[in-house]
Design a protein around this motif. Structure first.
Motif, PDB file in Angstrom:
ATOM      1  N   GLY A 111      -8.740  -4.123  16.125  1.00  7.92           N
ATOM      2  CA  GLY A 111      -8.794  -5.301  16.988  1.00  7.92           C
ATOM      3  C   GLY A 111      -7.410  -5.832  17.314  1.00  7.92           C
ATOM      4  N   GLY A 112      -6.513  -5.831  16.322  1.00  5.25           N
ATOM      5  CA  GLY A 112      -5.147  -6.303  16.558  1.00  5.25           C
ATOM      6  C   GLY A 112      -4.397  -5.419  17.537  1.00  5.25           C
ATOM      7  N   LEU A 113      -4.557  -4.111  17.382  1.00  6.45           N
ATOM      8  CA  LEU A 113      -3.909  -3.177  18.310  1.00  6.45           C
ATOM      9  C   LEU A 113      -4.462  -3.331  19.725  1.00  6.45           C
ATOM     10  N   THR A 114      -5.782  -3.522  19.814  1.00  8.62           N
ATOM     11  CA  THR A 114      -6.423  -3.683  21.125  1.00  8.62           C
ATOM     12  C   THR A 114      -5.973  -4.967  21.804  1.00  8.62           C
ATOM     13  N   LEU A 115      -5.895  -6.051  21.026  1.00  9.96           N
ATOM     14  CA  LEU A 115      -5.459  -7.328  21.599  1.00  9.96           C
ATOM     15  C   LEU A 115      -4.024  -7.234  22.101  1.00  9.96           C
ATOM     16  N   GLY A 116      -3.155  -6.609  21.302  1.00 10.33           N
ATOM     17  CA  GLY A 116      -1.767  -6.438  21.737  1.00 10.33           C
ATOM     18  C   GLY A 116      -1.684  -5.621  23.008  1.00 10.33           C
ATOM     19  N   ALA A 117      -2.461  -4.524  23.061  1.00  6.18           N
ATOM     20  CA  ALA A 117      -2.464  -3.679  24.257  1.00  6.18           C
ATOM     21  C   ALA A 117      -2.996  -4.440  25.467  1.00  6.18           C
ATOM     22  N   LEU A 118      -3.984  -5.312  25.252  1.00  9.03           N
ATOM     23  CA  LEU A 118      -4.551  -6.099  26.356  1.00  9.03           C
ATOM     24  C   LEU A 118      -3.528  -7.066  26.921  1.00  9.03           C
ATOM     25  N   LEU A 226       2.534   0.267  34.061  1.00 10.50           N
ATOM     26  CA  LEU A 226       1.455  -0.389  33.322  1.00 10.50           C
ATOM     27  C   LEU A 226       1.357   0.175  31.903  1.00 10.50           C
ATOM     28  N   LYS A 227       1.408   1.484  31.766  1.00  8.49           N
ATOM     29  CA  LYS A 227       1.299   2.115  30.451  1.00  8.49           C
ATOM     30  C   LYS A 227       2.444   1.708  29.532  1.00  8.49           C
ATOM     31  N   VAL A 228       3.635   1.561  30.098  1.00  4.15           N
ATOM     32  CA  VAL A 228       4.792   1.161  29.295  1.00  4.15           C
ATOM     33  C   VAL A 228       4.572  -0.218  28.681  1.00  4.15           C
ATOM     34  N   TYR A 229       4.041  -1.141  29.462  1.00  8.89           N
ATOM     35  CA  TYR A 229       3.806  -2.498  28.935  1.00  8.89           C
ATOM     36  C   TYR A 229       2.619  -2.532  27.977  1.00  8.89           C
TER      37      TYR A 229
END
Length: 334
Positions: A111-118, A226-229
């Protein structure tokens, strides 16, 4: 005739070495500065060179190393991400709240990784697709994300249980090496391979050099940006998880000024602030230099308040040198 050929052969290695040093002058200079700092603290303290202290430096600098790796990609495209410190804080605070509510560690991690990626995807969308300046977009998300973290925690720290494998993410060891350091090394290796040996890495460098030219070559520049960010946001989320696990609590005040340290590490490592050239090795040396300076100054009983002043001064010096070096290179090419 043979003598002339012999002279040319003897000059070739010197010329190639000179050319190599010229191309990597920034990395060589930060490597020399890092060695000088390490030697100075070794001679002035009895504890700097001990295994315990060096492992502690690696453990504490892991979040910086992780995020600086992806920030190298961001800056190489000619962009910047100021929201990483706020992302670290929000992910860290929410992970602590979720753990206290009984959520499984693996769910909290994903969840933390997903939130950061979002959060990174939101930055990337406005930058790549809406055409807004990266500085303005990420400055805005810096404020919004930090505000959400403050709202959720009401400014208080959220402690977590000091047991379970999640805590080992920040405090554990793997073959005697701190787990955060192992994760940071793996991230650095992945970043180096990506930037130097993949098509995606070539696109990243090309966008920073000539975005329009890369677009005309058939590359989806917006998708790459987009992928970089997204990678930058995910790395900040991972750093937030590791920080919470190491400290045993999540807080909305974590990561204040973190983005400045990350940018300083990348620029100090000789990545071109204007895009088009990035070096993971330089970023590693830049981040370790900042970590060693912070640790060494504490060991010689210098007030921690001076550490921030020194880091700011180093960042100004790095940007000044970076600008002069790459401006000179552009003039030569022109």
């Amino acid at each position: 005739m043979e003598l002339a050929m012999h002279d040319n052969k003897s000059k070739a290695p010197r010329l190639s070495l000179k050319h190599l040093l010229g191309r990597n002058a920034g990395v060589a200079s930060i490597a020399a500065f890092f060695i000088v700092c390490a030697l100075a603290f070794t001679l002035t303290t009895h504890t700097f060179l001990t295994a315990g202290n060096l492992l502690n430096v690696l453990r504490q600098s892991a979040p910086l190393l992780i995020v600086a790796t992806t920030m190298t990609l961001v800056i190489t495209t000619g962009g910047i991400d100021l929201s990483i410190g706020s992302t670290l804080a929000l992910v860290g605070a929410l992970s602590a709240i979720a753990l206290r509510a009984g959520a499984p560690g693996i769910v909290v991690l994903l969840g933390g990784l997903t939130l950061g990626a979002l959060i990174g995807a939101i930055n990337g969308y406005f930058i790549a697709f809406a055409g807004m300046p990266a500085f303005i977009v990420t400055l805005g998300t810096l404020s919004v994300v930090r505000g959400i973290a403050l709202l959720i925690t009401q400014g208080y720290s959220v402690p977590i249980e000091n047991n379970g494998w999640f805590v080992e993410l920040g405090r554990g060891r793997l073959l005697g090496v701190p787990t955060p350091a192992v994760i940071a090394i793996a991230t650095l290796l992945a970043g180096w391979v990506t930037l130097r040996h993949t098509r995606f890495g070539r696109y990243v460098t090309g966008i920073g050099t000539n975005s329009e030219g890369v677009r005309r070559a058939g590359v989806d520049v917006r998708a790459v940006t987009l992928k970089v960010y997204v990678l930058s946001g995910a790395a900040a989320g991972l750093a937030g998880l590791i920080t919470t696990a190491r400290l045993g609590s999540g807080s909305s005040n974590q990561g204040v000024g973190f983005e400045l340290a990350v940018i300083a590490a990348v620029v100090l490592g000789s990545t071109d602030l204007f895009g088009g050239r990035g070096t993971i090795l330089g970023t590693l040396l830049g981040a370790l230099t900042i970590a060693v300076l912070g640790n060494g100054l504490i060991l010689i009983n210098v007030s921690p308040f001076y550490t921030q002043i020194i880091q700011g001064a180093i960042m100004l010096l790095a940007i000044w040198l970076n600008t002069r070096i790459f401006s000179a290179q552009r003039r030569k090419k022109g």
